[in-house]
Write an enzyme that holds these catalytic residues in place. Structure first.
Site, short mmCIF file in Angstrom:
data_model
loop_
_atom_site.label_atom_id
_atom_site.label_comp_id
_atom_site.label_asym_id
_atom_site.label_seq_id
_atom_site.Cartn_x
_atom_site.Cartn_y
_atom_site.Cartn_z
CE1 TYR A 196 -3.17 2.97 0.50
CE2 TYR A 196 -2.42 3.12 2.78
CZ TYR A 196 -3.15 3.63 1.71
OH TYR A 196 -3.86 4.79 1.88
CG ASP A 247 -3.87 2.14 -3.45
OD1 ASP A 247 -3.47 2.70 -4.49
OD2 ASP A 247 -4.63 2.70 -2.63
CG HIS A 271 -9.47 1.52 -3.72
ND1 HIS A 271 -8.31 1.74 -4.44
CD2 HIS A 271 -9.50 2.48 -2.78
CE1 HIS A 271 -7.68 2.80 -3.96
NE2 HIS A 271 -8.39 3.26 -2.94
#
EC number: 3.1.-.-
Length: 627
Positions: free
Chosen positions: A157, A197, A298
């Site tokens: 992330y 991500d 998301h």
């Protein structure tokens, strides 16, 4: 085999959305995703805060990385279905500095070498300083590395650039990730899959406004975008697998701004990726996004792997064999099932607050442990009596005569038996005198009545002289209003507020006829009272009526009401915005959108506070009544 990645924006908030709120356990949520390796980002919890069902969900093995200092922030997780895959090794972070207790041995580590700050060209911060180590970069719970034999999976992330001061932190984290992958590929000859991500748009095609001239002309000027383009480009070591299967697909977004309802019109960005080294492409069957799955800002992305492939020599290679599944090995020590709080080695705090057994042989009988029970004394007595007082008294209690029965409040209760504990007597509550209705109070002289705030001002005539005049002359010199007043004398009920408002309404109605100087009868007063009552109701209805939405200035359509949730002086206030959805080129305002790039098919920049709309509505209404 399916590998799935999803930024869930909080492990505690995901089960609040449909269909995830229909499952009784977190294992059911993982089963519904239908993947063998599930990678989550933004767990937003901590080791002490995660629930047991999410930490060790049934048949799934789990691995976590949480922030060292910030609770409820960031955090990544990897869940593996033990029926189909078992990882060989697992470790937290990218730098190799985050270690459990006791630290991992060399055999338990995923890598034999790790990045070093002095070997890399890092970006300096605003003060011109570059990090000397990666402890700060790696302490926010942003990465997990898991070895599956065929490949090393890294779930990340990456930081978002929330300010200019954060740019160096973000850029250096990407450089750390790149160096970690480089050492795995070049020095250890491993294949690598990076999922998660990345918080970067790879190309203008991956941004909702990327086609606009103002964005496409300088799209690559941002340093992280330029770095990402080189890393996944034709000459780079990594391949954007999902885009490889959909090279020209537009609107393939994975993240949307929920504050402006951007998902409804698919006005988003693609910042979630599955990247692989080129040696794994022969194993990848398919890849795509899943925008229909809700529960976060998301959506999930996935790749499917072939169960078996044929090598260049014609030999059949089975996926589970090269991943070394089925050899009976144990799960890596980083797994949550080995945490002390879940392995039975540590007593949980909740166990101290659980229900105890009904019978405790060590507890003495209630009457002996509590001592003497308190017995209420007769009225007027200041001494509280106990059973011991009754049995040990030096003089016997007086016996009441048979001619008079004692009052119930003066009779003593029977001594309690040893087999039944004595319960203290409860005093009956006396009725609350404040609950009784009271008579209305007289209005003080000069006190303003409620209806005066909503009545239309009237022109009053000069006061009449106090000296008495004859009945025949009174019709010519004064305007008399007849009111039947029965409340005279000391014993009469005072005028209540309702009576006062009623009389005021009658006065206001009667004043309509002042110009004619007539005396109103009781019937005329009743009619005037009814008219005033309807006007009062209309005034109150106007005051508390729902605010009708105004029309936006561009489209002339009713605006939509919103509420300020951000902490500050305006929190809780309501305002109106254009009701049309956002889209490419929607009007963000002159400071953020060039006028020639505005597309009026989408939301305009109309804004107005609801209080202002209400004020304008009342003003128009009062002007209408005045005319």
């Amino acid at each position: 085999m399916r590998i799935l990645s999803w930024n869930i924006n909080g492990v505690r908030t995901l089960p609040q959305y449909h269909p995830w709120n229909t499952f009784k356990s977190f294992e059911g949520i993982l089963e519904e995703l239908k993947a063998d390796i599930i990678c989550f980002q933004e767990m937003k919890t901590s080791r002490s805060g995660i629930e047991r069902t999410a930490a060790i969900p049934g048949v799934f093995d789990s691995f976590f990385s949480f922030p060292v200092n910030k609770g409820g922030y960031s955090g990544v997780a990897v869940y593996t279905d033990s029926r189909h895959v078992v990882p060989l090794k697992a470790e937290e972070g990218l730098s190799g500095k985050l270690q459990p207790k006791p630290p991992l041995t060399s055999e338990e580590r995923v890598s034999s070498s790790y990045p070093y700050a002095h070997e890399m060209d890092l970006m300096a911060d605003e003060d011109g300083n570059t990090p000397s180590n990666f402890i700060d970069l790696d302490s926010e719970g942003r990465a997990l590395a898991v070895d599956f034999g065929l490949f090393v999976l890294i779930n990340v992330y990456c930081p978002n650039q929330t300010s200019e001061a954060r740019l160096s932190f973000k850029m250096n984290y990407h450089l750390l990730l790149q160096e970690r992958v480089r050492k795995l590929v070049e020095q250890e000859k491993r294949e690598v899959i990076v999922v998660g991500d990345m918080n970067i748009c790879a190309t203008p095609l991956d941004h909702c406004d990327g086609h606009l001239p103002s964005n496409s002309s300088n799209f690559w000027e941002h340093p992280t975008r330029a770095w990402f383009r080189d890393w996944i480009g034709p000459e780079g070591p990594m391949v954007d697998v999902v885009r490889k299967f959909w090279p020209e697909r537009k609107d393939m977004y994975t993240c949307w701004n929920t504050k402006i309802s951007a998902r409804e019109s698919n006005y988003g960005t693609r910042v979630d990726y599955i990247l692989t080294t080129k040696g794994l492409l022969k194993w990848i069957k398919h890849g795509d996004i899943q925008p229909s799955i809700k529960g976060s800002d998301h959506c999930p992305i996935f790749i499917d792997l072939f169960d078996e492939i044929t090598s260049e020599s014609g030999e059949t290679v089975v996926l589970q064999e090269v991943m070394k599944f089925g050899d009976g090995r144990e799960v890596p020590r980083l797994a949550a099932k080995y945490w002390n709080e879940f392995s039975g080695k540590q007593k949980l705090l909740s166990s101290f607050f659980g229900k105890r057994s009904n019978v405790d042989p060590e507890v003495p009988p209630p009457i002996e442990s509590m001592g003497a029970a308190v017995i209420p004394s007769p009225p007027g007595s200041t001494h509280t009596q106990t059973p011991n007082d009754l049995s040990n008294s030096s003089s016997p209690a007086p016996i009441p005569s048979s001619s008079s029965q004692p009052e119930p409040s003066q009779s003593l209760p029977e001594p309690p038996s040893q087999s039944k504990p004595l319960k203290p007597l409860k005093r009956k509550k006396s009725p609350d005198p404040t609950l009784h209705f009271t008579k209305g109070k007289k209005l003080k002289s000069g006190q303003t009545k409620l209806n005066t705030f909503f009545a239309k001002p009237k022109a009053r005539t000069a006061p009449t002289p106090k000296n008495p005049v004859s009945n025949s002359h009174s019709h010519e010199t004064s305007k008399t209003i007849t009111i039947d007043d029965e409340s005279t004398g000391e014993d009469s009920i005072p005028l209540s507020q309702v009576d006062a408002d009623y009389r005021l309404a009658c006065e206001l109605s009667a004043m309509e006829d002042e110009g004619q100087g007539t005396i109103l009868s009781q019937g005329e007063l009743a009619s005037a009272s009814a008219s005033s009552s309807s006007e009062s109701k209309a005034a109150w209805s106007q005051l508390f009526a729902r605010v009708e939405p105004p029309n936006c200035t561009i489209h002339g359509e009713p605006a939509k009401l919103f509420t300020v949730n951000k902490p500050g002086p305006n929190k809780g206030k309501t305002f109106f915005l254009c009701s049309r959805p956002v889209g490419p080129g929607y009007d963000k305002g002159k400071s953020e959108r060039l006028r020639e790039e505005v597309d009026h098919r989408y939301k305009c920049n109309y804004f107005k506070w609801a209080s202002e709309v209400k004020r304008e509505s009342l003003h128009k209404s009062s002007n209408g009544r005045g005319s």
